[in-house]
Structure formats: structure tokens, C-alpha cells
Write an enzyme that holds these catalytic residues in place. Structure first.
Site, PDB file in Angstrom:
ATOM      1  N   ASP A  14       2.736 -19.610  21.208  1.00 12.93           N
ATOM      2  CA  ASP A  14       4.034 -19.415  21.869  1.00 12.93           C
ATOM      3  C   ASP A  14       3.811 -19.202  23.372  1.00 12.93           C
ATOM      4  O   ASP A  14       4.125 -18.156  23.926  1.00 12.93           O
ATOM      5  CB  ASP A  14       4.773 -18.207  21.263  1.00 12.93           C
ATOM      6  CG  ASP A  14       4.007 -16.889  21.450  1.00 12.93           C
ATOM      7  OD1 ASP A  14       4.669 -15.819  21.498  1.00 12.93           O
ATOM      8  OD2 ASP A  14       2.765 -16.935  21.579  1.00 12.93           O
ATOM      9  N   ASP A  19      -1.746 -17.306  25.865  1.00  6.90           N
ATOM     10  CA  ASP A  19      -1.815 -18.476  24.978  1.00  6.90           C
ATOM     11  C   ASP A  19      -2.416 -19.669  25.728  1.00  6.90           C
ATOM     12  O   ASP A  19      -3.230 -20.417  25.182  1.00  6.90           O
ATOM     13  CB  ASP A  19      -0.422 -18.886  24.502  1.00  6.90           C
ATOM     14  CG  ASP A  19       0.316 -17.808  23.739  1.00  6.90           C
ATOM     15  OD1 ASP A  19       0.756 -16.833  24.355  1.00  6.90           O
ATOM     16  OD2 ASP A  19       0.427 -17.952  22.513  1.00  6.90           O
ATOM     17  N   ASP A 244      -4.901 -13.438  23.276  1.00  4.64           N
ATOM     18  CA  ASP A 244      -4.919 -14.682  22.499  1.00  4.64           C
ATOM     19  C   ASP A 244      -6.265 -15.409  22.507  1.00  4.64           C
ATOM     20  O   ASP A 244      -6.718 -15.897  21.462  1.00  4.64           O
ATOM     21  CB  ASP A 244      -3.796 -15.623  22.956  1.00  4.64           C
ATOM     22  CG  ASP A 244      -2.423 -15.091  22.530  1.00  4.64           C
ATOM     23  OD1 ASP A 244      -1.409 -15.619  23.015  1.00  4.64           O
ATOM     24  OD2 ASP A 244      -2.373 -14.147  21.708  1.00  4.64           O
TER      25      ASP A 244
END
Ligand code: RIB
Ligand code: CA
Length: 314
Positions: A14, A19, A244
Site C-alpha cells: 500500500d 513500501d 516494510d
């Protein structure tokens, strides 16, 4: 000639500043075979996270990658997004221009099902956002469950929360989806807020990665300059926890992580603790563990893998 055994992965994300760095790593590591990038609503609404996935992959020249948009909202609860920390456009307000890559016309949930059912090799599912896409795929087509080798997810906490006092964002954003995943029976590696202090983007990290002269390092520096400033209010200095990428680093070298098998249950009822991951650290419930929970990692090892991988970009 013996080829390096590579791990086939589906990367669900997302984007999100952290990310974006995880995508950078996953796409470049020879030991990882990135089958697809699936996008979910999380840090922001799906049109924005999908646009960001296209922007980052176009910028990095990942033109062969299949990118599919998935679930637009959580399974049950109302949607929550993170405002401000990742910037208005959720990529540090950087301008990327028109993406050169187009979204697949397949829904991410169907793509996940198709890849898992047709794959000859085992597939690891890597989740960097709310678990809505994976949970929906499991419910839509339970035959995929035995085809999932392992689920490596960023989320949860056996201590404090980061979106409420009790809950970490990725789980809080869709607790019912997390419940489906944590009860699906497949091996889970849960990488949550216990690693916060080990993955801080400090001035030294910025200088080291900033010394690399390529597009990926430039993107890292620009994203993290913004992200560090935005996180200043939580950490009383300009640093950010880079969660992440830890999921990707785990796949590259699990030996730098310390894990403990735990029974993990998701709180679905309490108002105050909705979305909390109850991690049975001491085995008090005598229930078999459903996750390997990361309790620590070697920070130097983490950053050197990130540094070496970013250097691989031309
Ligand atoms: O709690 C950490 C998670 O929330 C990360 O996936 C990051 O992208 C943020 O959205
Ligand atoms: Ca994320």
C-alpha cells in the site's frame, strides 16, 4: 550450472514511503522471483496506492512487472488511512510524472488466486499493508491455502501500538482480514513494531545510502528526507522506522532476525483494543503457535543488505 535457489513471491503493498523501498529491494534481489505486485487500500485509498505502485515501478524501470489493484476497502470496518506521515500523495509529495506501466486488468484477488493455483513452485506471500487482498483470496478460493509456502507480513505488535495504544496500523486497518490470515493454518512470520528501534533511518544511514550514485538511492534519499521530518513528532528527532523493507530483508537473510513461536490472536470486539495482536509470549494459553514473531534483528546486517541491494541499480 547450479542456479541460486530463488524464492517466488507475491508482494502485496500500500505504497507508502517504506513500501516503496521494499519494492526497490524485492525487484532487484536475484534470490527473489517477484511474480506480481498486488496493491491494497491502506496508507491511503486504493486509487492513490495503486497510482503510487505504478509510479515507483515506472521510475525504477520495472516494466515487466505485473501490477494489479485489489480491495478498495477493509472487509468489515470503515476504512482508516494514515494522513500526513507519507505526504499528501503518500510518496513524500514527489512528482513522478505519468507512469509508463499500466495496471493489469485483473483484480489483485483473482491474480493472487490464479498465480497460486497455477504455480509449480511454492509461493511466499509478502504483505506490507492491510491483509484484505490475501484474506479475500482465501475466502474466495480456499484451494490456494496449501499452495502458500509462507506468509511474511509487516504488522502487529506484542507491545504498544502505533495507530492506537493497542494496535499496529496494518492490522488495525482490517482486523477481520488479519483474523482470516492468522487462522488460515499456513506458516506466518510476523514482523511488527518490536523492530522499531533497529530499523531507524538515521543521519548515518542517510549519508551511507546517499553516497550511492543511482536512481534508486536518489529516490530513497528524497523519500526518507520527507519521512524523517514527518516522523520527527513521534521520535523527537528526524528519524523514521523503515518497517516494510524488513519483510524483504528477512527473505534475503533470515539469520539476522530473532523470532519466537507464539500463538497470535486478533482482537475483533473491544473498542479500546480493536485490531490488537494478542501475542502469547509465554505460552500461557497452551495453544499451538500460529506465527514466528520477530523479537529482534541485527541492525547492521539489515542496513548493509539494503545498502548492497540499492547499489545494484544502474
Ligand atoms: O505500521 C507500519 C505499517 O504502516 C507499514 O506498512 C507502513 O507502510 C505503514 O503504513
Ligand atoms: Ca505499508
Amino acid at each position: 550450472m547450479e542456479t541460486t535457489r530463488s524464492t517466488s513471491i507475491i508482494l502485496d503493498t500500500d505504497p507508502g514511503c517504506d513500501d516503496a523501498v521494499a519494492i526497490m529491494l524485492a525487484a532487484k534481489q536475484a534470490c527473489l522471483n517477484l511474480k506480481a505486485l498486488t496493491v491494497v487500500a491502506g496508507n491511503d485509498i486504493l486509487p492513490k496506492t495503486a497510482r503510487n505502485a505504478l509510479a515507483v515501478c515506472s521510475y525504477l524501470g520495472l516494466d515487466q512487472l505485473t501490477i494489479a489493484a485489489g480491495m478498495v476497502r477493509p472487509l468489515v470496518r470503515e476504512q482508516v488511512v494514515i494522513k500526513g506521515i507519507h505526504g499528501e500523495n503518500d510518496l513524500a509529495n514527489l512528482e513522478f510524472g505519468e507512469p509508463t506501466i499500466k495496471l493489469s486488468n485483473k483484480h489483485a484477488v483473482n491474480l493472487i488466486i490464479d498465480i497460486l493455483l497455477s504455480a509449480e513452485e511454492e509461493i511466499t506471500f509478502v504483505a506490507l499493508g492491510p491483509l484484505t487482498n490475501l484474506a479475500m483470496a482465501i475466502r474466495l478460493e480456499p484451494r490456494i491455502i496449501p499452495k502458500i509456502k509462507r506468509i511474511v507480513l509487516i504488522g502487529g505488535s506484542y507491545g504498544f501500538g502505533n495507530i492506537t495504544p493497542a494496535a499496529e496500523f496494518n492490522i488495525y486497518a482490517d482486523p477481520e482480514a488479519a483474523h482470516i490470515v492468522f487462522t488460515c493454518g499456513r506458516p506466518i512470520v510476523m514482523i511488527g513494531l518490536s523492530i522499531t528501534e533497529r530499523v531507524l533511518v538515521t543521519k548515518e544511514v542517510m549519508e551511507k545510502i546517499g553516497s550511492i550514485n543511482n536512481r534508486a538511492a536518489l529516490l530513497f534519499s528524497k523519500l526518507m528526507t520527507f519521512y524523517n521530518r514527518a516522523n520527527h513528532r513521534f521520535f523527537c528527532e528526524e528519524v523514521s522506522p523503515l518497517y516494510d523493507p524488513a519483510a524483504i530483508v528477512y527473505l534475503i537473510n533470515p539469520s539476522i532476525f530473532t523470532t519466537k513461536p507464539m500463538y497470535v490472536e486478533i482482537e475483533l470486539k473491544s473498542a479500546q483494543s480493536y485490531g490488537r495482536t494478542y501475542c502469547d509470549y509465554y505460552g500461557t494459553l497452551n495453544k499451538s503457535a500460529n506465527a514466528e514473531v520477530v523479537t529482534d534483528l541485527d541492525s547492521d546486517g539489515f542496513w548493509s543488505i539494503i545498502y548492497e541491494t540499492i547499489k545494484l541499480y544502474g
